[in-house]
Motif scaffolding. Structure first.
Motif, PDB file in Angstrom:
ATOM      1  N   ASN A 333     -46.817  -0.383 -31.788  1.00  0.00           N
ATOM      2  CA  ASN A 333     -47.711  -0.337 -32.665  1.00  0.00           C
ATOM      3  C   ASN A 333     -47.947   1.149 -33.450  1.00  0.00           C
ATOM      4  O   ASN A 333     -48.112   1.924 -32.305  1.00  0.00           O
ATOM      5  N   TYR A 384     -53.219  -9.371 -14.899  1.00  0.00           N
ATOM      6  CA  TYR A 384     -53.414  -9.305 -16.354  1.00  0.00           C
ATOM      7  C   TYR A 384     -54.420 -10.063 -17.111  1.00  0.00           C
ATOM      8  O   TYR A 384     -54.678 -11.087 -16.722  1.00  0.00           O
ATOM      9  N   ARG A 386     -55.018 -11.316 -20.045  1.00  0.00           N
ATOM     10  CA  ARG A 386     -54.616 -12.658 -20.530  1.00  0.00           C
ATOM     11  C   ARG A 386     -53.648 -13.506 -20.035  1.00  0.00           C
ATOM     12  O   ARG A 386     -53.137 -14.230 -20.466  1.00  0.00           O
ATOM     13  N   LEU A 398     -38.822  -1.329 -25.639  1.00  0.00           N
ATOM     14  CA  LEU A 398     -39.918  -0.835 -26.580  1.00  0.00           C
ATOM     15  C   LEU A 398     -39.449   0.278 -27.504  1.00  0.00           C
ATOM     16  O   LEU A 398     -39.049   1.276 -27.035  1.00  0.00           O
ATOM     17  N   ALA A 414     -42.343  -7.327 -20.583  1.00  0.00           N
ATOM     18  CA  ALA A 414     -43.085  -7.995 -21.672  1.00  0.00           C
ATOM     19  C   ALA A 414     -43.718  -9.174 -21.233  1.00  0.00           C
ATOM     20  O   ALA A 414     -42.959  -9.788 -20.523  1.00  0.00           O
ATOM     21  N   ARG A 416     -44.954 -12.782 -23.514  1.00  0.00           N
ATOM     22  CA  ARG A 416     -45.410 -13.386 -24.925  1.00  0.00           C
ATOM     23  C   ARG A 416     -46.422 -14.305 -24.642  1.00  0.00           C
ATOM     24  O   ARG A 416     -46.562 -15.238 -23.836  1.00  0.00           O
ATOM     25  N   SER A 421     -47.593 -13.565 -29.907  1.00  0.00           N
ATOM     26  CA  SER A 421     -47.861 -12.096 -29.866  1.00  0.00           C
ATOM     27  C   SER A 421     -46.982 -11.583 -28.521  1.00  0.00           C
ATOM     28  O   SER A 421     -46.819 -12.239 -27.542  1.00  0.00           O
ATOM     29  N   GLU A 422     -46.793 -10.205 -28.653  1.00  0.00           N
ATOM     30  CA  GLU A 422     -46.137  -9.864 -27.333  1.00  0.00           C
ATOM     31  C   GLU A 422     -46.610  -8.506 -27.052  1.00  0.00           C
ATOM     32  O   GLU A 422     -46.931  -7.572 -27.812  1.00  0.00           O
ATOM     33  N   GLU A 423     -46.948  -8.283 -25.772  1.00  0.00           N
ATOM     34  CA  GLU A 423     -47.516  -7.172 -25.295  1.00  0.00           C
ATOM     35  C   GLU A 423     -46.773  -6.378 -23.948  1.00  0.00           C
ATOM     36  O   GLU A 423     -46.028  -7.000 -23.221  1.00  0.00           O
ATOM     37  N   THR A 424     -47.027  -5.295 -23.537  1.00  0.00           N
ATOM     38  CA  THR A 424     -46.449  -4.672 -22.708  1.00  0.00           C
ATOM     39  C   THR A 424     -47.135  -4.933 -21.078  1.00  0.00           C
ATOM     40  O   THR A 424     -48.513  -4.858 -21.409  1.00  0.00           O
TER      41      THR A 424
END
Length: 467
Positions: A333, A384, A386, A398, A414, A416, A421-424
């Motif tokens: 982002n 983590y 979440r 990335l 990563a 999901r 949504s996707e995050e590191t």
């Protein structure tokens, strides 16, 4: 006679006045014609490649169950993944019988019996899957959506069971006439004997017990121009007008359709308002339409995987995830890249979002990197914030802009989430260092060296030279 002549002259003057007014109205300052008139227009050739529907339908990953609570995971485009999937596509699956998934203890089968799972993320319509696999079933099965295929050999007898799991997480279909033998399953499982060992931490989450070899790349790119995209997306580019908005984006319009160019010419959003007829859309037919639309409006940049819309998502929106080598691309982002999105209404594409950049097939620079496994990855996942929302943990690349028309692709772990949504989760080990057993990111000291982080041919080196 003189009065009639005056009348004709007056009529001609009025017509000329109307024509001048029209020309003035459509030649206002700030709304200049952006391309030559239609008679001088020659349609541009797409920079990207054409694609077939069957090439965007493939498993997100494969889990090999080796028995005795041992597992490994294969990712798209790796040698063993391609070998197994190629063999599965040559087999026939018939005689489907529907039952309730909960009547079987699948966790016990995972840990006890040898087999493999082909996992399709949120799912794939069976109608589309039938273009890739040889399927023969009734209308109930063919109209369903499946999110995994599970093939295993019973440990207590020499027979193979094959199940297709509905994405509703309730129903399962067994193919009682599958063209597979116990020897086939043993061969598939044998490919995983020398891969990194993965530990199951939840029904669908597997984490490696040792480091996983990947590649960090610097990749050059070509770029579409706004003029090229106009030629692909407007029937008559000669009448389009350009407008600059307050955010610095360029907007092109022919009065009905709109094309917004963002990120200094790197990303486009196209809209074409479509009238809604009130009838249901067929997702399978929409995928065919979307693939053909992209073929004719810019083409494809490398490998893409179709992502089925989840239960809570809009089924009219289709997404195609871009890959480089074995791993999906996730943009950093606020950079936009790696995903192609289309909205279809009654067979008409009403929205189209994509990158203007096309990656070169060979990277300018590649460096071996190691994604951490073992306790380091397990602790990152366990803490983590979440974690309860995590649907998948997987290696990804990335993407961020580099210098001199290049992109930097860095390997990461990563996640999901349930909102897609996707995050590191975790970065690669700095400096390309491979952690030894017992070191942070390495395998446990007591682990067998064959499963402790070595990556034999077929898993670390992938086709396409990307990841």
């Amino acid at each position: 006679m003189m009065d009639k002549m005056k009348t004709w002259v007056l009529t001609a003057l009025v017509m000329m006045s109307l024509i001048q007014s029209y020309l003035l109205a459509y030649s206002m300052p700030g709304l200049g014609v952006t391309t030559s008139p239609q008679q001088g227009y020659v349609k541009a050739e797409p920079i990207g490649d054409e694609e077939k529907v069957e090439n965007v339908i493939f498993p997100e990953d494969m889990v090999l169950h080796l028995g005795k609570e041992k597992h490994t995971v294969l990712y798209p485009a790796s040698n063993f993944y391609n070998l197994i999937f190629g063999k599965i596509k040559s087999r026939e699956f018939k005689g489907f019988q529907r039952s309730i998934a909960s009547i079987v203890d699948w966790d016990e089968i995972r840990d006890r019996d040898q087999g493999l799972e082909l996992r399709f993320g949120s799912g794939v319509p069976v109608e589309l899957l039938s273009k890739v696999l040889k399927l023969e079933g009734d209308s109930l099965f063919m109209n369903d959506v499946v999110n995994r295929i599970w093939i295993y050999k019973s440990s207590d007898r020499d027979e193979v069971r094959t199940y297709f799991f509905s994405s509703d997480n309730v129903s399962v279909y067994e193919s009682v006439k599958a063209d597979l033998t116990a020897q086939d399953v043993q061969m598939y499982v044998g490919y995983g004997e020398y891969q990194v060992n993965y530990k199951r931490v939840s029904p669908d989450i597997y984490l490696p017990e040792g480091p996983v070899e990947t590649m960090s790349s610097i990749v050059g790119y070509d770029s579409y121009t706004p003029e090229q995209m106009q030629s692909y997306l407007f029937f008559d580019p000669g009448v389009t007008r350009a407008i600059s908005d307050r955010n610095g984006s360029q907007i092109y319009t022919d009065g009905k359709r709109g094309l917004q160019v963002e990120q200094n010419g790197r990303w486009i959003s196209y809209t074409n308002p479509a009238s809604v007829q009130g009838q249901d859309d067929s997702e399978s037919q929409n995928v065919y339409t979307a693939v053909q639309f992209v073929n004719q409006h810019g083409g494809w940049d490398g490998m893409h995987r179709f992502e089925h819309a989840g239960i809570l998502e809009d089924p009219q929106v289709l997404r195609f995830q871009q890959y480089y080598g074995s791993y999906p691309i996730i943009p950093m982002n606020p950079f936009l890249f790696g995903n192609m999105k289309l909205r279809l209404q009654q067979g008409t594409v009403s929205e189209y979002e994509r990158s203007m950049l096309t990656l070169k097939k060979k990277p300018d620079q590649r460096t071996v990197e190691w994604l951490p496994g073992g306790a380091m990855l397990a602790n990152a996942y366990a803490h983590y914030a979440r974690r309860t929302e995590v649907k998948a943990v997987y290696p990804a690349l990335l993407a961020m802009p580099g210098k001199d028309k290049t992109l930097q692709l860095h390997p990461i772990w990563a996640v999901r989430l349930s909102d897609d949504s996707e995050e590191t989760l975790l970065d690669a080990i700095p400096g390309g260092y491979k952690p030894l057993p017992g070191e942070p990111g390495g395998a446990p000291l007591a682990a067998d060296s064959a499963h402790g982080g070595s990556t034999p041919s077929g898993q670390g080196i992938v086709n396409g030279g990307g990841a």
